[in-house]
Design an enzyme around this catalytic site. Structure first.
Site, short mmCIF file in Angstrom:
data_model
loop_
_atom_site.label_atom_id
_atom_site.label_comp_id
_atom_site.label_asym_id
_atom_site.label_seq_id
_atom_site.Cartn_x
_atom_site.Cartn_y
_atom_site.Cartn_z
N GLY A 36 0.91 -1.25 0.08
CA GLY A 36 -0.02 0.01 0.21
C GLY A 36 0.86 1.23 0.08
O GLY A 36 2.14 1.15 0.23
N PHE A 72 -8.67 -6.13 4.04
CA PHE A 72 -8.07 -6.10 2.99
C PHE A 72 -6.56 -6.32 2.66
O PHE A 72 -6.18 -6.12 1.75
CB PHE A 72 -8.26 -4.82 2.12
CG PHE A 72 -9.79 -4.24 1.89
CD1 PHE A 72 -10.55 -4.25 0.97
CD2 PHE A 72 -10.25 -3.28 3.15
CE1 PHE A 72 -11.92 -3.96 0.81
CE2 PHE A 72 -11.46 -2.86 3.01
CZ PHE A 72 -12.22 -3.14 1.69
N TYR A 140 -3.78 -19.45 -3.56
CA TYR A 140 -4.40 -18.32 -3.24
C TYR A 140 -5.93 -18.45 -3.06
O TYR A 140 -6.51 -18.06 -2.10
CB TYR A 140 -4.30 -16.98 -4.76
CG TYR A 140 -5.18 -16.04 -4.42
CD1 TYR A 140 -5.23 -15.12 -3.25
CD2 TYR A 140 -6.23 -15.81 -5.17
CE1 TYR A 140 -5.82 -14.00 -3.30
CE2 TYR A 140 -7.20 -14.83 -5.28
CZ TYR A 140 -6.96 -13.79 -4.20
OH TYR A 140 -7.85 -12.77 -4.15
N ASN A 169 -13.48 -9.01 -11.01
CA ASN A 169 -12.31 -8.35 -11.53
C ASN A 169 -12.55 -6.70 -11.18
O ASN A 169 -12.95 -6.17 -11.82
CB ASN A 169 -12.04 -8.61 -12.92
CG ASN A 169 -11.42 -10.09 -13.12
OD1 ASN A 169 -11.92 -10.99 -12.91
ND2 ASN A 169 -10.18 -10.07 -13.43
N HIS A 188 -2.46 -6.74 -13.55
CA HIS A 188 -4.02 -6.68 -13.75
C HIS A 188 -3.88 -6.14 -15.00
O HIS A 188 -3.45 -5.11 -15.58
CB HIS A 188 -4.98 -5.93 -12.89
CG HIS A 188 -4.85 -6.68 -11.56
ND1 HIS A 188 -4.38 -6.00 -10.16
CD2 HIS A 188 -5.04 -8.00 -11.06
CE1 HIS A 188 -4.41 -6.98 -9.37
NE2 HIS A 188 -5.18 -8.02 -9.81
N LEU A 189 -5.05 -6.50 -15.86
CA LEU A 189 -5.11 -6.40 -17.24
C LEU A 189 -5.64 -4.90 -17.54
O LEU A 189 -4.92 -4.14 -18.34
CB LEU A 189 -6.33 -7.00 -17.99
CG LEU A 189 -6.51 -6.96 -19.16
CD1 LEU A 189 -5.47 -7.27 -20.05
CD2 LEU A 189 -8.06 -7.54 -19.93
N PHE A 207 -2.58 -12.86 -23.01
CA PHE A 207 -2.19 -14.38 -22.69
C PHE A 207 -3.17 -15.52 -22.94
O PHE A 207 -4.02 -15.97 -22.46
CB PHE A 207 -2.11 -14.41 -20.96
CG PHE A 207 -1.31 -13.44 -20.40
CD1 PHE A 207 -0.05 -13.16 -20.81
CD2 PHE A 207 -1.64 -12.83 -19.06
CE1 PHE A 207 0.85 -12.37 -20.35
CE2 PHE A 207 -0.39 -12.20 -18.44
CZ PHE A 207 0.60 -11.86 -19.07
N ARG A 220 -13.69 -11.88 -18.62
CA ARG A 220 -13.87 -11.51 -17.00
C ARG A 220 -15.04 -10.66 -16.82
O ARG A 220 -15.52 -9.93 -17.84
CB ARG A 220 -12.64 -11.07 -16.55
CG ARG A 220 -11.35 -11.97 -16.51
CD ARG A 220 -11.47 -13.07 -15.55
NE ARG A 220 -10.52 -13.82 -15.54
CZ ARG A 220 -10.38 -15.07 -16.38
NH1 ARG A 220 -11.32 -15.21 -17.24
NH2 ARG A 220 -8.95 -15.66 -16.32
N GLY A 283 -3.50 -21.33 -15.08
CA GLY A 283 -4.61 -21.26 -13.99
C GLY A 283 -5.67 -20.28 -14.26
O GLY A 283 -6.33 -19.88 -13.37
#
Ligand code: UFG
Length: 322
Positions: A36, A72, A140, A169, A188-189, A207, A220, A283
């Site tokens: 953070g 979080f 995860y 997402n 992240h995309l 990917f 997503r 994955g």
């Protein structure tokens, strides 16, 4: 209300802290700043420290008189969780158990937990509702499912009430431009595509184009960070009003492919996005789309920014900030 936000300096936590401040809550952020940013905590009290530090937790709770805790502060990278499961089980499970036990010791009985679509594993049907089997396929996802199961037991035994919010997402940024996504490294995309658009990155790698989807790229369900935070606030109110412990899937119910995200980003930014073809990422399920009907019905959740172009426009405002 008086709320402790653990991980309040991160991407989702910082947007939550801002929102709670706007709602008139008293907010305390506990964050070790491993991922953070101190300057992302726009209001309330800030304590730098780790959930693993039990003495610090006890001190924070002794001073806090919290009504509820939002958590979080988990590690979130699927690939890393496969390479370094110990890191994930230690932080996401063991440290979370410690947080829950300190809550119990101080009589704090309301907990909002950031869970994930990754608890479902390979989708057996779409969209994914809460009845979908939870069979995570990576450490995860398993860490998050374990905590969900612990929470069910803690409710029965100790009366600790919780709401698990299973994000699909998370994307976008504060519409007022004060906050946004700042992961280092970014995986992240949406932010990666926008970094390619702004020139901060040479290209975006896609990917895999051989998935069983209309354009061959993964689908997503992108949910605006503000809508996600609103669900947390509704979840706190649900518990404060005596609602039962529960779990909700959070997404818009609209799937967008990686190529559609790139195309929308091209339109929103007016820039070209250089694309490189890459292999599949281990994955990645072909399609992850949420059925959030229960969150709408039970919590009264109503997303404001369900439109992908708006999500990307807000993220672009953040990417191009001065
Ligand atoms: N993608 C690319 N190129 C990139 C990055 C991502 O093609 O450079 C693709 C991915 O393969 C995936 C899609 O874009 O198909 C979205 O990928 P993200 O990494 O942005 O998000 P994920 O769906 O993998 O991850 C999200 C959360 C994670 C969580 C996971 C659980 O961001 O924290 O869902 O399913 F673990």
């Amino acid at each position: 209300m008086n709320i402790l936000v653990v991980g309040g300096a991160g991407y989702i936590g910082s947007h939550m802290v801002k929102r709670l401040g706007q709602l008139g809550c008293k907010v305390t952020t506990l964050d070790n700043l491993s991922a953070g940013h101190r300057d992302a905590v726009l209001c309330g009290e800030f304590v730098q420290g780790d959930m693993a530090d039990k003495a610090l937790l006890n001190q924070v709770f002794a001073q806090g008189q919290f009504d509820a805790v939002m958590h979080f502060a988990s590690f979130i990278q699927v690939g890393e969780s496969v390479q370094e499961p110990a890191k994930y089980y230690a932080n996401n499970v063991v440290n979370t158990l410690q947080l829950l036990d300190v809550m119990r010791a101080h009589g704090v009985k309301q907990f909002i937990f950031s869970s994930t679509a990754a608890t479902f594993g390979e989708p057996q049907y779409a969209p994914i509702d809460e009845a979908h089997p939870q069979q995570p396929i990576n450490p995860y996802g398993r860490t998050k499912l374990m905590v969900e199961q612990v929470l069910a037991d803690y409710d029965k035994a100790y009366g600790l009430k919780s709401v698990c919010l299973r994000y699909f997402n998370a994307a976008g940024a504060d519409p007022e431009g004060q906050l946004g996504e700042r992961h280092e490294p970014e995986t992240h995309l949406v932010p990666l595509v926008l970094q390619a658009a702004s020139g901060r990155r040479a290209h975006i790698s896609v990917f895999g184009r051989d998935y069983d989807t209309p354009d061959g790229t993964c689908i997503r369900d992108y949910i605006h960070i503000v809508d996600l935070c609103e669900a947390h606030w509704l979840a706190v109110q649900h518990l404060a009003q005596g609602g039962a412990s529960d779990a909700f899937n959070l997404g818009n119910g609209n799937g967008f492919s990686v190529q559609e995200v790139i195309d929308t980003a091209t339109q929103v930014t007016g820039r070209t996005v250089a694309v490189q073809e890459g292999p599949r990422r281990a994955g990645d399920p072909a399609r992850l789309v949420a059925d959030a009907t229960r969150a709408r019905k039970v919590l009264g959740w109503q997303p404001q920014y369900a439109d992908l172009a708006t999500i990307i426009a807000h993220a672009w405002q953040w990417e191009t900030r001065k």
